[in-house]
Motif scaffolding. Structure first.
Motif, mmCIF file in Angstrom:
data_model
loop_
_atom_site.group_PDB
_atom_site.id
_atom_site.type_symbol
_atom_site.label_atom_id
_atom_site.label_comp_id
_atom_site.label_asym_id
_atom_site.label_seq_id
_atom_site.Cartn_x
_atom_site.Cartn_y
_atom_site.Cartn_z
ATOM 1 N N TRP A 168 -13.598 10.820 -10.916
ATOM 2 C CA TRP A 168 -13.866 9.737 -9.972
ATOM 3 C C TRP A 168 -12.601 8.967 -9.607
ATOM 4 C CZ3 TRP A 168 -18.346 10.261 -7.826
ATOM 5 C CH2 TRP A 168 -19.431 10.786 -8.550
ATOM 6 N N SER A 169 -11.446 9.565 -9.812
ATOM 7 C CA SER A 169 -10.192 8.815 -9.635
ATOM 8 C C SER A 169 -9.984 8.328 -8.198
ATOM 9 C CB SER A 169 -8.997 9.668 -10.068
ATOM 10 O OG SER A 169 -8.932 10.869 -9.321
ATOM 11 N N VAL A 170 -10.433 9.102 -7.203
ATOM 12 C CA VAL A 170 -10.201 8.699 -5.805
ATOM 13 C C VAL A 170 -10.972 7.422 -5.456
ATOM 14 C CG1 VAL A 170 -10.448 9.358 -3.380
ATOM 15 C CG2 VAL A 170 -9.612 11.021 -5.044
ATOM 16 N N PRO A 171 -12.315 7.366 -5.641
ATOM 17 C CA PRO A 171 -13.004 6.104 -5.330
ATOM 18 C C PRO A 171 -12.571 4.955 -6.229
ATOM 19 C CG PRO A 171 -14.514 7.656 -6.391
ATOM 20 C CD PRO A 171 -13.284 8.416 -6.037
ATOM 21 N N VAL A 172 -12.220 5.251 -7.481
ATOM 22 C CA VAL A 172 -11.748 4.195 -8.389
ATOM 23 C C VAL A 172 -10.468 3.574 -7.850
ATOM 24 C CG1 VAL A 172 -10.676 3.805 -10.649
ATOM 25 C CG2 VAL A 172 -12.877 4.979 -10.496
ATOM 26 N N GLN A 173 -9.538 4.417 -7.397
ATOM 27 C CA GLN A 173 -8.274 3.910 -6.855
ATOM 28 C C GLN A 173 -8.496 3.093 -5.582
ATOM 29 O OE1 GLN A 173 -5.828 7.406 -6.415
ATOM 30 N NE2 GLN A 173 -5.630 7.707 -8.626
ATOM 31 N N CYS A 174 -9.466 3.521 -4.761
ATOM 32 C CA CYS A 174 -9.782 2.759 -3.538
ATOM 33 C C CYS A 174 -10.264 1.354 -3.890
ATOM 34 C CB CYS A 174 -10.840 3.486 -2.724
ATOM 35 S SG CYS A 174 -10.281 5.024 -1.949
ATOM 36 N N LEU A 175 -11.136 1.255 -4.890
ATOM 37 C CA LEU A 175 -11.646 -0.051 -5.312
ATOM 38 C C LEU A 175 -10.537 -0.901 -5.928
ATOM 39 C CD1 LEU A 175 -15.076 1.004 -6.871
ATOM 40 C CD2 LEU A 175 -14.729 -0.228 -4.724
ATOM 41 N N GLN A 176 -9.700 -0.286 -6.741
ATOM 42 C CA GLN A 176 -8.611 -1.026 -7.388
ATOM 43 C C GLN A 176 -7.592 -1.531 -6.379
ATOM 44 O OE1 GLN A 176 -7.259 1.962 -10.165
ATOM 45 N NE2 GLN A 176 -8.572 1.203 -11.821
ATOM 46 N N ASP A 177 -7.540 -0.900 -5.204
ATOM 47 C CA ASP A 177 -6.568 -1.276 -4.176
ATOM 48 C C ASP A 177 -7.030 -2.480 -3.346
ATOM 49 O OD1 ASP A 177 -4.119 -0.839 -2.742
ATOM 50 O OD2 ASP A 177 -5.262 0.091 -1.124
ATOM 51 N N VAL A 195 -16.705 4.265 -0.926
ATOM 52 C CA VAL A 195 -18.069 4.763 -0.678
ATOM 53 C C VAL A 195 -18.018 6.195 -0.156
ATOM 54 C CG1 VAL A 195 -20.082 4.509 0.831
ATOM 55 C CG2 VAL A 195 -19.096 2.492 -0.290
ATOM 56 N N ASN A 196 -17.142 6.423 0.821
ATOM 57 C CA ASN A 196 -17.009 7.756 1.415
ATOM 58 C C ASN A 196 -16.571 8.776 0.376
ATOM 59 O OD1 ASN A 196 -16.965 9.486 3.812
ATOM 60 N ND2 ASN A 196 -14.758 9.537 3.516
ATOM 61 N N ALA A 197 -15.664 8.378 -0.526
ATOM 62 C CA ALA A 197 -15.175 9.291 -1.565
ATOM 63 C C ALA A 197 -16.283 9.662 -2.550
ATOM 64 C CB ALA A 197 -13.997 8.647 -2.306
ATOM 65 N N ILE A 198 -17.157 8.704 -2.857
ATOM 66 C CA ILE A 198 -18.281 8.995 -3.762
ATOM 67 C C ILE A 198 -19.221 10.012 -3.122
ATOM 68 C CG2 ILE A 198 -20.338 8.024 -4.871
ATOM 69 C CD1 ILE A 198 -18.753 5.406 -5.203
ATOM 70 N N TYR A 199 -19.579 9.774 -1.860
ATOM 71 C CA TYR A 199 -20.462 10.711 -1.157
ATOM 72 C C TYR A 199 -19.830 12.103 -1.079
ATOM 73 C CZ TYR A 199 -24.020 7.390 0.449
ATOM 74 O OH TYR A 199 -25.059 6.491 0.505
ATOM 75 N N ASN A 200 -18.532 12.158 -0.743
ATOM 76 C CA ASN A 200 -17.857 13.450 -0.622
ATOM 77 C C ASN A 200 -17.796 14.182 -1.952
ATOM 78 O OD1 ASN A 200 -17.425 13.193 2.108
ATOM 79 N ND2 ASN A 200 -15.342 12.407 1.908
ATOM 80 N N VAL A 212 -25.727 24.044 -1.660
ATOM 81 C CA VAL A 212 -26.294 23.156 -0.636
ATOM 82 C C VAL A 212 -25.763 21.737 -0.868
ATOM 83 C CG1 VAL A 212 -28.402 24.480 -0.246
ATOM 84 C CG2 VAL A 212 -28.350 22.763 -2.058
ATOM 85 N N PRO A 213 -25.554 20.953 0.210
ATOM 86 C CA PRO A 213 -25.108 19.563 0.043
ATOM 87 C C PRO A 213 -26.234 18.693 -0.487
ATOM 88 C CG PRO A 213 -25.532 20.013 2.339
ATOM 89 C CD PRO A 213 -25.695 21.322 1.628
ATOM 90 N N CYS A 214 -25.877 17.501 -0.933
ATOM 91 C CA CYS A 214 -26.865 16.565 -1.469
ATOM 92 C C CYS A 214 -26.856 15.295 -0.627
ATOM 93 C CB CYS A 214 -26.543 16.236 -2.926
ATOM 94 S SG CYS A 214 -27.596 14.973 -3.642
ATOM 95 N N ALA A 215 -28.016 14.911 -0.118
ATOM 96 C CA ALA A 215 -28.148 13.665 0.655
ATOM 97 C C ALA A 215 -28.675 12.580 -0.271
ATOM 98 C CB ALA A 215 -29.080 13.859 1.836
ATOM 99 N N MET A 216 -27.842 11.603 -0.599
ATOM 100 C CA MET A 216 -28.238 10.546 -1.525
ATOM 101 C C MET A 216 -28.881 9.381 -0.802
ATOM 102 S SD MET A 216 -25.249 10.090 -4.378
ATOM 103 C CE MET A 216 -23.901 9.891 -3.210
ATOM 104 N N GLY A 217 -29.992 8.873 -1.349
ATOM 105 C CA GLY A 217 -30.572 7.630 -0.895
ATOM 106 C C GLY A 217 -30.008 6.484 -1.714
ATOM 107 N N ALA A 218 -30.399 5.249 -1.376
ATOM 108 C CA ALA A 218 -29.885 4.082 -2.091
ATOM 109 C C ALA A 218 -30.279 4.107 -3.564
ATOM 110 C CB ALA A 218 -30.392 2.798 -1.432
#
Length: 380
Positions: A168-177, A195-200, A212-218
């Motif tokens: 999870w380093s990419v979304p973590v770094q985005c939040l830390q920035d 958010v985009n990094a988590i979905y990706n 197959v891709p995964c569509a996440m709900g809230a």
């Protein structure tokens, strides 16, 4: 092909931001030298306001930042109404060297962020720190508790991650920035990038493992976002959220940005609800900032349950617009949001606030058993 299109889109968006930043830097002095109807330059009005804010000694962060945002909206309104032709002429001369111009509103917003928020950034940070230090410490403890629990205890479905150990380093770094930027727009961009990094990440794992891709709900996304937020150890998340909510241009709080800002607020609230004696998070749909909606349709074999971030004062009209985007509908004209109480369905009016109705249900449920929920479907 999809990855290529996505990459091109990101480059185009980054290019637009670069053009806007260059124009803001180049034209800011010229724009602020323009005069209003009282022949005061906008630069002098900004300087007077900044001095006033520093001397006012406002200790309440929300009141302070609301005052700043109201001033910025007032200045922007005057500039657009009185000086739009002059500004567009400046842009026309400058864009030949820099690139396609941004929207006038976006350009002026960038100029005012630099002129107003930049000189007050230290003052805002000090007021936030003085007011929110205890909350930040509480969030630090809550994040440590969250990281001591299993993913299942945090409400993360095992199948969602295919049993894989995820990086999870990419979304973590985005939040830390986020705290590294004084501009609320930049802060929002880093939040949306996380958010985009988590979905990706989830999408790529499911494609690799299941094909197959995964569509996440809230209901699926929120616990995962909470976990990533805890990993980031962004103890000042509450301060960052408040800055974005109070300092962003109000139109930016509509749609996706507002949705994920509410998600951040809900995540902080849920994290603070954790303690060592609780084995799991409370149900997402019970939160005052979340609303569970049943999506039913004649063409659907099953009822889809979606939990979406909704503020207390959000009315039915705005929720319908959000749902139309979420479910990729062409429009909301043929759809309605209904409340169902003890099997009796009632169409909600455009100005009714579902969260207030939900609060009434919660109070009523203390006295008797009640079956109540919201549903979204075509008008009958």
């Amino acid at each position: 092909m999809e990855k290529v299109r996505s990459r091109v889109f990101k480059m185009d968006r980054a290019s637009r931001r670069s053009v806007r930043a260059k124009l803001c830097q180049k034209l800011s002095p010229q724009i602020l030298r323009l005069t209003d109807c009282q022949d005061f330059t906008y630069s002098s009005r900004v300087t007077t306001f900044v001095t006033y804010v520093r001397q006012r000694h406002e200790r309440h962060p929300e009141r302070l930042m609301t005052l700043i945002r109201e001033f910025m909206c007032s200045i922007k309104h005057d500039l657009i109404n009185n000086c739009s032709d002059a500004i567009e002429e400046m842009v026309g001369r400058a864009q030949k060297k820099i690139g396609p111009p941004p929207k006038l509103n976006d350009l002026i917003e960038g100029v005012l962020v630099k002129a107003v928020i930049w000189p007050l950034r230290g003052h805002i940070a000090k007021v936030l720190e003085d007011q929110d230090s205890l909350e930040a410490e509480k969030l630090r403890t809550s994040m440590a508790i969250a990281l001591s629990k299993s993913l299942v205890e945090l409400g993360i479905e095992e199948e969602l991650l295919c049993g894989q150990d995820i990086d999870w380093s990419v979304p973590v770094q985005c939040l830390q920035d986020i705290p590294n930027h004084y501009s609320p727009i930049k802060k929002l961009e880093r939040l949306l990038a996380a958010v985009n990094a988590i979905y990706n990440t989830v999408r790529e794992v499911n494609l690799e493992q299941k094909g197959v891709p995964c569509a996440m709900g809230a209901d699926q996304f929120l616990p995962l976002f909470i976990y990533v937020l805890a990993l980031s150890r962004l103890h000042s998340a509450g301060q960052e959220m408040l800055q974005m909510q109070c300092l962003l241009d109000p139109p930016l709080l509509i749609g996706e940005p507002g949705y994920y800002l509410t998600t951040l607020a809900s995540s902080i609230l849920l994290l603070k609800s954790l303690d060592f004696n609780k084995s799991c998070l409370p149900a997402v749909g019970h939160l005052q900032s979340m609303l569970q909606i049943h999506f039913t349709d004649a063409d659907m074999k099953e009822i889809a349950y979606k939990t979406v971030p909704v503020n207390q004062n959000t009315n039915t009209r705005d929720i319908l617009l959000s749902l139309a985007t979420k479910f990729r509908l062409d429009g909301i004209e043929g759809y309605g949001l209904y409340k169902v109480e003890d099997n009796t369905e009632t169409l909600l009016g455009a100005d009714e606030c579902p969260q207030l109705i939900k609060n009434e249900w919660l109070v009523e449920s203390l006295e008797r058993d009640i079956s109540a929920y919201f549903t979204f479907h075509r008008l009958r």
